[in-house]
Write a protein that holds these residues in place. Sequence first.
Motif, PDB file in Angstrom:
ATOM      1  N   VAL A   1       0.723  -1.326   0.041  1.00  0.00           N
ATOM      2  CA  VAL A   1      -0.177   0.207   0.000  1.00  0.00           C
ATOM      3  C   VAL A   1       1.047   1.192   0.048  1.00  0.00           C
ATOM      4  N   ILE A   2       1.108   1.966  -1.064  1.00  0.00           N
ATOM      5  CA  ILE A   2       1.648   3.347  -1.132  1.00  0.00           C
ATOM      6  C   ILE A   2       0.683   4.272  -0.851  1.00  0.00           C
TER       7      ILE A   2
ATOM      8  N   VAL B   1       3.566   1.937   2.913  1.00  0.00           N
ATOM      9  CA  VAL B   1       4.729   3.131   2.755  1.00  0.00           C
ATOM     10  C   VAL B   1       3.714   4.408   2.863  1.00  0.00           C
ATOM     11  N   GLU B   2       4.339   5.206   3.668  1.00  0.00           N
ATOM     12  CA  GLU B   2       3.790   6.671   3.840  1.00  0.00           C
ATOM     13  C   GLU B   2       4.815   7.590   4.084  1.00  0.00           C
ATOM     14  N   ILE B   3       4.904   8.676   3.257  1.00  0.00           N
ATOM     15  CA  ILE B   3       5.635   9.750   3.298  1.00  0.00           C
ATOM     16  C   ILE B   3       5.617  10.483   4.699  1.00  0.00           C
ATOM     17  N   ASP B   4       4.429  10.869   5.077  1.00  0.00           N
ATOM     18  CA  ASP B   4       4.215  11.689   6.120  1.00  0.00           C
ATOM     19  C   ASP B   4       4.225  11.070   7.576  1.00  0.00           C
TER      20      ASP B   4
ATOM     21  N   ILE C   1       8.303   4.648   6.243  1.00  0.00           N
ATOM     22  CA  ILE C   1       8.137   6.224   6.276  1.00  0.00           C
ATOM     23  C   ILE C   1       9.337   6.495   4.965  1.00  0.00           C
ATOM     24  N   ASN C   2       8.771   6.615   3.871  1.00  0.00           N
ATOM     25  CA  ASN C   2       9.475   6.950   2.722  1.00  0.00           C
ATOM     26  C   ASN C   2       8.551   7.393   1.554  1.00  0.00           C
ATOM     27  N   ASP C   3       8.969   7.958   0.469  1.00  0.00           N
ATOM     28  CA  ASP C   3       8.523   8.391  -0.609  1.00  0.00           C
ATOM     29  C   ASP C   3       8.223   7.107  -1.420  1.00  0.00           C
ATOM     30  N   GLY C   4       6.918   6.993  -2.158  1.00  0.00           N
ATOM     31  CA  GLY C   4       6.440   5.754  -2.621  1.00  0.00           C
ATOM     32  C   GLY C   4       7.291   5.133  -3.912  1.00  0.00           C
ATOM     33  N   ARG C   5       7.696   6.095  -4.666  1.00  0.00           N
ATOM     34  CA  ARG C   5       8.657   5.821  -5.911  1.00  0.00           C
ATOM     35  C   ARG C   5       9.979   5.403  -5.373  1.00  0.00           C
TER      36      ARG C   5
END
Length: 183
Positions: free
Chosen positions: A62-63, A85-88, A113-117
Amino acid sequence: RTYWSPYYKISVRTGAEGTYNVQVNGIPHQWIDSTDQRFVTEPLYFAPYQRAPESSLDRVLVIGAGTGGDVAIALAQGARRVDAVEIDQRLYRLGTELNPDQPYQDPRVHVYINDGRAFLQQSDQHYDLILFALPDSLTLVAGQSALRLESYLFTTQAMEVAKDHLKPDGVFAMYNYYRQQWL
């Protein structure tokens, strides 16, 4: 309640029956509610699982995991492992605190905790289902720009990388839901 993340001002308001309305920079962004309630009010969130072969929920990615609604749905639909995966980090922490299904406390869930790409480019895993779950920041990178945080995720190259991470019979789904319209 008001919080600040690296990306926005986040406001959380209590809704009816234990739900929460999450706004970012004054714009409605996410609802936190139970999977059972989401099935009644927004059954389209379950569509990717209805289209996946029943035996193919060994690994789900799940991005745009946000406050955990899509992660909880993946678990309820039988996923044996969910990479979320969640950036925030602030949205993730709100989900840990407020999501009634507590998906982030489930041992089948692995949070990044990362950018999806960036996650896709760094990973060597293959998935039965990859879901781009409303990765919409509602925020421009700079005030004078048309570039948004998710702009690099919605490219042909990023879709090809996602496809490379699918198992042979894997399913890819993405959606963007805003103001009663699905894109």
